[in-house]
Structure formats: structure tokens, C-alpha cells
Design a protein around this motif. Structure first.
Motif, PDB file in Angstrom:
ATOM      1  N   SER A 106     -43.177 -31.598 -13.916  1.00  0.00           N
ATOM      2  CA  SER A 106     -43.709 -32.711 -13.134  1.00  0.00           C
ATOM      3  C   SER A 106     -44.660 -32.214 -12.045  1.00  0.00           C
ATOM      4  CB  SER A 106     -42.570 -33.524 -12.513  1.00  0.00           C
ATOM      5  OG  SER A 106     -41.933 -32.773 -11.514  1.00  0.00           O
ATOM      6  N   VAL A 107     -44.989 -30.917 -12.109  1.00  0.00           N
ATOM      7  CA  VAL A 107     -45.889 -30.361 -11.094  1.00  0.00           C
ATOM      8  C   VAL A 107     -47.068 -29.652 -11.753  1.00  0.00           C
ATOM      9  CG1 VAL A 107     -46.066 -28.327  -9.590  1.00  0.00           C
ATOM     10  CG2 VAL A 107     -44.405 -30.096  -9.069  1.00  0.00           C
ATOM     11  N   VAL A 108     -48.251 -29.929 -11.251  1.00  0.00           N
ATOM     12  CA  VAL A 108     -49.420 -29.132 -11.611  1.00  0.00           C
ATOM     13  C   VAL A 108     -49.811 -28.356 -10.359  1.00  0.00           C
ATOM     14  CG1 VAL A 108     -51.816 -29.148 -12.362  1.00  0.00           C
ATOM     15  CG2 VAL A 108     -50.200 -30.801 -13.302  1.00  0.00           C
ATOM     16  N   SER A 109     -49.913 -27.044 -10.518  1.00  0.00           N
ATOM     17  CA  SER A 109     -50.190 -26.196  -9.371  1.00  0.00           C
ATOM     18  C   SER A 109     -51.435 -25.382  -9.633  1.00  0.00           C
ATOM     19  CB  SER A 109     -48.989 -25.264  -9.145  1.00  0.00           C
ATOM     20  OG  SER A 109     -49.313 -24.291  -8.194  1.00  0.00           O
ATOM     21  N   GLY A 110     -52.265 -25.244  -8.636  1.00  0.00           N
ATOM     22  CA  GLY A 110     -53.472 -24.449  -8.842  1.00  0.00           C
ATOM     23  C   GLY A 110     -54.214 -24.184  -7.559  1.00  0.00           C
ATOM     24  N   GLU A 111     -55.408 -23.671  -7.767  1.00  0.00           N
ATOM     25  CA  GLU A 111     -56.232 -23.283  -6.631  1.00  0.00           C
ATOM     26  C   GLU A 111     -57.556 -23.999  -6.778  1.00  0.00           C
ATOM     27  OE1 GLU A 111     -56.019 -18.995  -5.538  1.00  0.00           O
ATOM     28  OE2 GLU A 111     -58.133 -19.107  -6.062  1.00  0.00           O
ATOM     29  N   VAL A 160     -38.479 -25.406 -12.523  1.00  0.00           N
ATOM     30  CA  VAL A 160     -39.886 -25.064 -12.752  1.00  0.00           C
ATOM     31  C   VAL A 160     -40.737 -25.526 -11.568  1.00  0.00           C
ATOM     32  CG1 VAL A 160     -41.916 -25.596 -14.163  1.00  0.00           C
ATOM     33  CG2 VAL A 160     -39.742 -25.038 -15.261  1.00  0.00           C
ATOM     34  N   GLU A 161     -40.465 -26.730 -11.116  1.00  0.00           N
ATOM     35  CA  GLU A 161     -41.246 -27.295 -10.017  1.00  0.00           C
ATOM     36  C   GLU A 161     -41.042 -26.459  -8.742  1.00  0.00           C
ATOM     37  OE1 GLU A 161     -39.308 -29.052 -12.119  1.00  0.00           O
ATOM     38  OE2 GLU A 161     -40.967 -29.890 -13.273  1.00  0.00           O
ATOM     39  N   GLY A 162     -39.776 -26.094  -8.479  1.00  0.00           N
ATOM     40  CA  GLY A 162     -39.484 -25.280  -7.295  1.00  0.00           C
ATOM     41  C   GLY A 162     -40.182 -23.928  -7.371  1.00  0.00           C
ATOM     42  N   GLU A 163     -40.139 -23.320  -8.545  1.00  0.00           N
ATOM     43  CA  GLU A 163     -40.773 -22.014  -8.719  1.00  0.00           C
ATOM     44  C   GLU A 163     -42.287 -22.113  -8.532  1.00  0.00           C
ATOM     45  OE1 GLU A 163     -39.432 -19.120  -8.982  1.00  0.00           O
ATOM     46  OE2 GLU A 163     -41.109 -17.864  -9.651  1.00  0.00           O
ATOM     47  N   LYS A 164     -42.884 -23.170  -9.065  1.00  0.00           N
ATOM     48  CA  LYS A 164     -44.344 -23.334  -8.907  1.00  0.00           C
ATOM     49  C   LYS A 164     -44.724 -23.454  -7.429  1.00  0.00           C
ATOM     50  CE  LYS A 164     -45.744 -25.361 -13.332  1.00  0.00           C
ATOM     51  NZ  LYS A 164     -46.436 -26.514 -13.956  1.00  0.00           N
ATOM     52  N   ILE A 165     -43.882 -24.144  -6.662  1.00  0.00           N
ATOM     53  CA  ILE A 165     -44.177 -24.309  -5.236  1.00  0.00           C
ATOM     54  C   ILE A 165     -44.069 -22.963  -4.514  1.00  0.00           C
ATOM     55  CG2 ILE A 165     -43.327 -25.344  -3.079  1.00  0.00           C
ATOM     56  CD1 ILE A 165     -42.697 -27.883  -4.747  1.00  0.00           C
ATOM     57  N   ILE A 208     -49.433 -30.041  -0.706  1.00  0.00           N
ATOM     58  CA  ILE A 208     -48.569 -30.569  -1.764  1.00  0.00           C
ATOM     59  C   ILE A 208     -48.661 -32.088  -1.734  1.00  0.00           C
ATOM     60  CG2 ILE A 208     -46.236 -30.735  -2.717  1.00  0.00           C
ATOM     61  CD1 ILE A 208     -45.533 -28.107  -1.368  1.00  0.00           C
ATOM     62  N   VAL A 209     -49.042 -32.662  -2.876  1.00  0.00           N
ATOM     63  CA  VAL A 209     -49.087 -34.118  -2.992  1.00  0.00           C
ATOM     64  C   VAL A 209     -47.828 -34.548  -3.744  1.00  0.00           C
ATOM     65  CG1 VAL A 209     -50.398 -36.116  -3.788  1.00  0.00           C
ATOM     66  CG2 VAL A 209     -51.609 -34.019  -3.123  1.00  0.00           C
ATOM     67  N   SER A 210     -46.900 -35.195  -3.037  1.00  0.00           N
ATOM     68  CA  SER A 210     -45.632 -35.556  -3.656  1.00  0.00           C
ATOM     69  C   SER A 210     -45.675 -36.953  -4.276  1.00  0.00           C
ATOM     70  CB  SER A 210     -44.508 -35.518  -2.612  1.00  0.00           C
ATOM     71  OG  SER A 210     -44.365 -34.213  -2.103  1.00  0.00           O
ATOM     72  N   LYS A 244     -34.776 -23.516  -1.673  1.00  0.00           N
ATOM     73  CA  LYS A 244     -35.736 -22.515  -2.148  1.00  0.00           C
ATOM     74  C   LYS A 244     -37.142 -22.786  -1.595  1.00  0.00           C
ATOM     75  CE  LYS A 244     -37.720 -20.910  -6.572  1.00  0.00           C
ATOM     76  NZ  LYS A 244     -37.331 -20.413  -7.900  1.00  0.00           N
ATOM     77  N   THR A 245     -37.609 -24.023  -1.769  1.00  0.00           N
ATOM     78  CA  THR A 245     -38.959 -24.357  -1.319  1.00  0.00           C
ATOM     79  C   THR A 245     -39.048 -24.343   0.209  1.00  0.00           C
ATOM     80  OG1 THR A 245     -38.363 -26.705  -1.517  1.00  0.00           O
ATOM     81  CG2 THR A 245     -39.527 -25.728  -3.365  1.00  0.00           C
ATOM     82  N   SER A 246     -37.974 -24.807   0.869  1.00  0.00           N
ATOM     83  CA  SER A 246     -37.995 -24.847   2.334  1.00  0.00           C
ATOM     84  C   SER A 246     -38.035 -23.438   2.921  1.00  0.00           C
ATOM     85  CB  SER A 246     -36.774 -25.601   2.868  1.00  0.00           C
ATOM     86  OG  SER A 246     -36.756 -26.920   2.367  1.00  0.00           O
ATOM     87  N   ALA A 247     -37.279 -22.520   2.316  1.00  0.00           N
ATOM     88  CA  ALA A 247     -37.280 -21.133   2.793  1.00  0.00           C
ATOM     89  C   ALA A 247     -38.675 -20.535   2.646  1.00  0.00           C
ATOM     90  CB  ALA A 247     -36.251 -20.306   2.023  1.00  0.00           C
ATOM     91  N   ALA A 248     -39.320 -20.809   1.512  1.00  0.00           N
ATOM     92  CA  ALA A 248     -40.666 -20.278   1.283  1.00  0.00           C
ATOM     93  C   ALA A 248     -41.652 -20.850   2.308  1.00  0.00           C
ATOM     94  CB  ALA A 248     -41.118 -20.593  -0.138  1.00  0.00           C
TER      95      ALA A 248
END
Lengths: 314, 283
Positions: free
Chosen positions: B110-115, B140-145, B161-163, B182-186
Motif C-alpha cells: 500500500s506504499v509507493v516509495s521513491g525519490e 513491507v510498508e514499515g520497511e519502505k518508510i 509521507i502522504v498518508s 519501527k517507523t517512529s524510531a527511524a
């Protein structure tokens, strides 16, 4: 009066017989009954289903955070309030000594009896509760005091005021701040670990669960209603969600399962408190043996490496 | 975390995937004012109703087109796929739901991640796709973030991040829950690097997503009318036993309560984001 679940009926029967034998001073009968009880406890509790464990996790005779604090924390003071809005009785904060070790304790507190249940909001904190917890956690960090957190909540409170005061932010902020709090921290699920409201005091160097506690992304009732469209499918949802301490340890999502007495904390409060105390003291020694940098690095890696996925290119 | 994932980047172009939401009809009805519009007209307005300003939900590709400079978006980590760690089966199996999501969206996340660049500014951009399993947060979404955070640190750029999410993904149970920490720590690490993170909340942003990275932005921007909150409205109604006040948990309500910084029209969003990034960076 103690409350017995359906599957504990036979145990109650034997325990009643023991009491009767004690009144008669029938030593021989007591001995036989004790053996019978041991056998029955082993038989019953070694084969509990996840749903039965959920019932135990929510059992009203199970020690709550305040019970553990009263049993293991000495020379203690309670600390109140988030300094902004009000004191949330669903979260309690104490400072004192555990076996001589200075410790700050934060716990989610369910109430016992109607009046207390309402006062404690059934253990469902508001944002100000999480903000109180964070304030006290920061104080622990400031004075280099280790932090023990006791999780026991159906979830963060879903209400108007809670949303107005940004329940989401209160939880999110705790997740971020507890991740980088540079004092040793141990978090233990003592009963119900309900979703984000539990995780908000569950970010620590060590995350453990009492044998008969549960930890879940959503209550099995909520899950049954949403995914099955049928509130009666609670047992199926309980099984599917894998919420018991045993399952979560096997999945690598928690560090340890604490050796709560087999008969359950609701039948042996002292035994449970001792197990919890010994676990905390052991972990504290281990954590104190690490340098701050090592400890923080380990915690960060643990927090950010969690997840199950595959990478097609690898 | 390692930075080696830069070598595994996938340069998949953003192919236009037809979704079920795109009805064959050439006419779109505004859910708010009911006016009928030719689809080209509302597309040109980035799905903001020209009559009443209502913001319709938009898909990931349109969102990226809206924010990224033309041709600048490069997707990363597209090859991350969910596994089914609990062998979860409710009325359907989790595997089946992922397959259905894949058929619908062409993705297994549910996430598309890029630059990309935004008005020339290099930015890590993470966009949620509500049409894939309700935009739910899984491993997967958490890892992508987390990887997007790591790239932002490596390249000394900001993160957006557009939620658009119903919250945690129940089928991953506690794995999903732990993506919140996980995401909050990052993001805590990103903050220590003094790099900006702007959180954009679109309709809806709820539950475990709201209660983690979505509420941790240096600046939090919501789209008009977006539903944002921790608990679902049905649950709150049941708990308090009465109806909810008008506008409760909408973007404007959160602005008034002090929970977010601004409510921004979608047609102003890119400029607002790039202006803020300019202010935050290179000081």
C-alpha cells in the motif's frame, strides 16, 4: 470472592475440598488432595487454548499494575499529572526501590470494583495519561534511573475528548521518545496488551510478557467484527491473531516470556510478583553491563528490524 | 540499517494502472455537491471539485504526478513483498487479499516509495495507496518508510509521507503493530540529523498510521475534509453512546484543536511543500 472460569471448575472443587479437610484437620486427606490439585493444575493449564489464555489475561482476580507495585516496589512515591490538562488515573507512575534498585515504574491500571473501574476508565488511558508517562520517563532519563513499564489495557480510550486532545500524537510521541530514552528500560505485558495504547509504553530495551498475558494489534472482538463481520467469531479471531506470549515469543516479536506460576497470577499473586521482580532484576543487571552506546544501538536495531517480508531481488 | 538498498532500486516507471474506481463513464459526480463533471475537467483540477472545493480521493500515480517534478520520480524498494507470517485466514486468506490488491493496483504494497525533485528540491517521497488493502500498514510498508528515512539521511534531504490509511494491517497482527514503533524510531533518528519530515494527511488517516509517523511531522498538513483520528467513528459512537459532533475528526477540526499546522488545498500542496523544504534545508 475469587472468580472461576469454566475450565477451572474442577480446580475450584478440589480447592474447596482442601479447605474442608483443613477444617477437619484431616492431614491425610489434605495430602492426597494437594497431589490431586497439582495433577489437575498441570493438566488444565498446560493445554489452554488461546481463547482460554485471553480469558486469563483479562481475569478480574489477576494482579493489576498497582498490585505488582504494592508487592515489589518499596519506599515508594506516586507521581501525578501531565502538567497540562489533568491526572489520568488509567496510568500510574511511581518511584521507589525494587530489591534495593532505584526504579521508576509506569503502569496501566484497570480498576477493581465498579467505582474503581470507572475511575480508572477500565484501564483505557487518555492522551494526558500517555503524556504523564512520557514526562515521568524523561525524568527517569534525567536522573539516570531505570524504567519498568507494566502494560495492561484493552486499548487507548476511543472518545471525544481523547480525539480532541490528539490521542494519536500522544501515542506516536511516546513511540519516538521511548525509542531514544537513554536509560535502561524494561516493559512487561502483565495482562492485556491492547494495540497502540499498549505499545505506547511498550518501547523498551526488553519487551516481555507474563505467561498468561496477550498482546494484539486489535481486540479479538474488534477483529471478528471487522474481518468476519460477525462478533461471534471471537475465538477464531483470537486464534488467527496469535496473541499469546508463547506465540509472540516464537515469532520473535517479544524478548521473553516470564515464568508466571502455571496456575496463573490470579491464583498465585505472590508467585507472579516474584517472577516479574526476578525477571526485571536479571534484565537490569544485563542492561547495566552494556555501555550506553551499545544498549541504544541494540535497541534501535531491534525496533527497526522487526517485520516479515521478502525482497524479490535478493 | 544498511544503505546498500540503493543498489537494489527498481527504476520501474509509473505505469498507469486502471483501477476499479475509474468507472468507464466519462462523467464524475461530486460526492459532496452532487454536480456532474466531465472526467477531464476534474482530472485537470487534481480531483478537487471546481464547484464546491470537495477533495475526492486520488490514486498514487496522480498523487506523484501532482507532487514530483515531471519525470523526476524514481521508485525504490518496489520489489518488497508481504509474506504471510501468521498464515492468516479470516473470510479470505491474507495471501488471497494480497493477490486481489495486486490485481487491482499492480502492486503488492500500500506504499509507493521513491525519490524525486519538487520544484528542483531533492526529496524522499512516500505515498500511501488506499486502494491496496485500505492503505493498511504492514511489514513491507514499515520497511519502505525506514529505508526512505535512511536515504534521506544518506542524501541529506527531506522526507514527505502522504498518508491515506485505515491503520494497522490486522492480517499481520503484532508484526503490523510493531511497524508503528519501527517507523517512529527511524523518524527519531531523522530528527536527530536535523532533516525535515513533512507529514501530509489525506482522506483517511486513521488508527496505527495516525498514531505513529503521520502525527510526527515537523509540519503536519492535511487536505481539506480529510478524516483523521485514532479511533474509528463507529467505535467512538458505540463507546460514548451518542452521535458525534458535526465535522468531528475532519482536517478543519484538527486544525482548530491544534493538532495540525495547516489545511492546504491540493492545488497548492506542491508549492507549500517545496516552500517549506526550502525554508528548512541548507541553513
Amino acid at each position: 470472592m475469587a472468580t472461576y472460569l469454566e475450565f477451572e471448575k474442577k480446580i475450584k472443587e478440589i480447592q474447596d475440598n482442601i479447605i474442608a479437610a483443613e477444617v477437619r484437620r484431616d492431614e491425610a486427606a489434605i495430602e492426597i488432595l494437594q497431589k490431586q490439585l497439582e495433577k489437575e493444575v498441570a493438566k488444565t493449564y498446560k493445554n489452554l487454548s488461546p481463547y482460554q489464555k485471553l480469558q486469563l489475561a483479562r481475569h478480574q482476580d489477576r494482579p493489576y499494575a498497582l498490585d505488582y507495585i504494592n508487592m515489589i516496589l518499596e519506599d515508594k512515591y506516586e507521581l501525578h499529572g501531565d502538567r497540562h490538562f489533568r491526572d489520568d488515573p488509567a496510568i500510574i507512575c511511581y518511584i521507589g526501590y525494587i530489591n534495593g534498585e532505584k526504579t521508576v515504574v509506569i503502569g496501566e491500571q484497570k480498576g477493581r470494583g465498579t467505582k474503581n473501574k470507572i475511575r480508572r476508565n477500565f484501564g483505557m488511558p487518555h492522551p494526558e495519561g500517555y503524556r504523564k508517562a512520557l514526562r515521568v520517563a524523561k525524568m527517569a532519563e534525567k536522573f539516570n534511573l531505570p524504567l519498568l513499564m507494566l502494560i495492561d489495557t484493552p486499548g487507548a480510550y476511543p472518545g471525544l475528548g481523547a480525539e480532541e486532545r490528539n490521542q494519536s500524537e500522544a501515542i506516536a510521541r511516546n513511540l519516538l521518545e521511548l525509542a531514544e530514552l537513554d536509560t535502561p528500560s524494561v516493559s512487561i505485558v502483565i495482562g492485556e496488551g491492547g494495540s497502540g495504547g499498549a505499545l505506547a509504553i511498550g518501547v523498551a530495551d526488553k519487551l516481555a510478557m507474563m505467561r498468561y498475558s496477550v498482546f494484539s494489534v486489535i481486540s479479538p472482538e474488534g477483529c471478528a467484527a471487522i474481518l468476519w463481520n460477525d462478533p461471534a467469531k471471537v475465538e477464531a479471531a483470537t486464534n488467527a491473531l496469535k496473541i499469546t506470549s508463547e506465540d509472540l515469543k516464537e515469532l520473535g516479536l517479544i524478548d521473553d516470556v516470564i515464568d508466571e506460576p502455571l496456575i496463573g497470577a490470579h491464583r498465585d499473586k505472590e508467585g507472579a510478583a516474584n517472577a516479574l521482580k526476578n525477571y526485571y532484576l536479571e534484565q537490569l543487571q544485563e542492561l547495566k553491563g552494556l555501555s550506553k552506546e551499545e544498549r541504544m544501538q541494540k535497541r534501535y536495531e531491534k525496533l527497526t528490524q522487526v517485520g516479515a517480508f521478502k525482497e524479490a531481488s535478493k | 540499517m544498511n544503505f546498500l538498498n540503493i543498489f537494489s532500486k527498481s527504476q520501474q516507471s509509473l505505469k498507469k494502472q486502471p483501477t476499479k474506481d475509474e468507472a468507464p463513464s466519462h462523467w464524475v459526480k461530486c460526492p459532496s455537491c452532487q454536480s456532474l463533471m466531465y472526467y477531464k475537467e476534474i482530472e485537470n483540477q487534481n480531483y478537487v471539485c471546481p464547484k464546491c472545493g470537495f477533495h475526492l480521493r486520488i490514486n498514487v500515480n496522480d498523487r506523484i504526478k501532482l507532487l514530483a517534478d515531471e519525470g523526476s520520480f524514481v521508485e525504490y524498494d518496489a520489489d518488497l513483498e508481504p509474506v504471510d507470517p501468521l498464515h492468516f485466514v479470516d473470510k479470505k486468506s491474507y495471501k488471497k487479499r494480497v493477490e486481489e490488491g495486486f490485481k487491482k493496483t499492480g502492486r503488492k504494497s500500500s506504499v509507493v516509495s521513491g525519490e524525486c525533485t519538487m520544484d528542483g528540491i531533492l526529496t524522499q517521497l512516500v505515498v500511501f495507496d488506499f486502494s491496496f488493502m485500505g492503505g493498511s500498514l504492514g511489514s513491507v510498508e514499515g520497511e519502505k518508510i525506514v529505508r526512505a528515512v535512511n536515504r534521506a539521511i544518506e542524501k541529506r534531504c527531506g522526507l514527505i509521507i502522504v498518508s491515506a490509511s485505515g491503520g494497522a494491517r490486522m492480517q499481520e497482527s503484532t508484526f503490523s503493530l510493531m511497524q508503528m514503533s519501527k517507523t517512529s524510531a527511524a523518524l527519531g533518528k531523522l530528527a536527530k540529523e536535523k532533516l525535515p519530515y513533512i507529514s501530509v494527511l489525506s482522506d483517511p488517516t486513521m488508527g496505527g498510521v495516525s498514531a505513529s509517523f503521520a502525527m510526527l511531522g515537523d509540519v503536519i498538513i492535511a487536505e481539506p475534509g480529510a478524516l483523521i483520528g485514532f479511533a474509528g467513528q463507529r467505535v467512538i459512537k458505540q463507546t460514548i453512546g451518542s452521535d458525534l459532533p458535526e465535522g468531528f475528526q475532519r482536517a478543519e477540526f484538527l486544525l482548530e484543536k491544534g493538532s495540525i499546522d495547516m489545511v492546504v488545498n491540493r492545488n497548492e500542496l506542491k508549492k507549500t511543500l517545496s516552500d517549506l523544504m526550502k525554508l528548512f534545508l541548507n541553513n
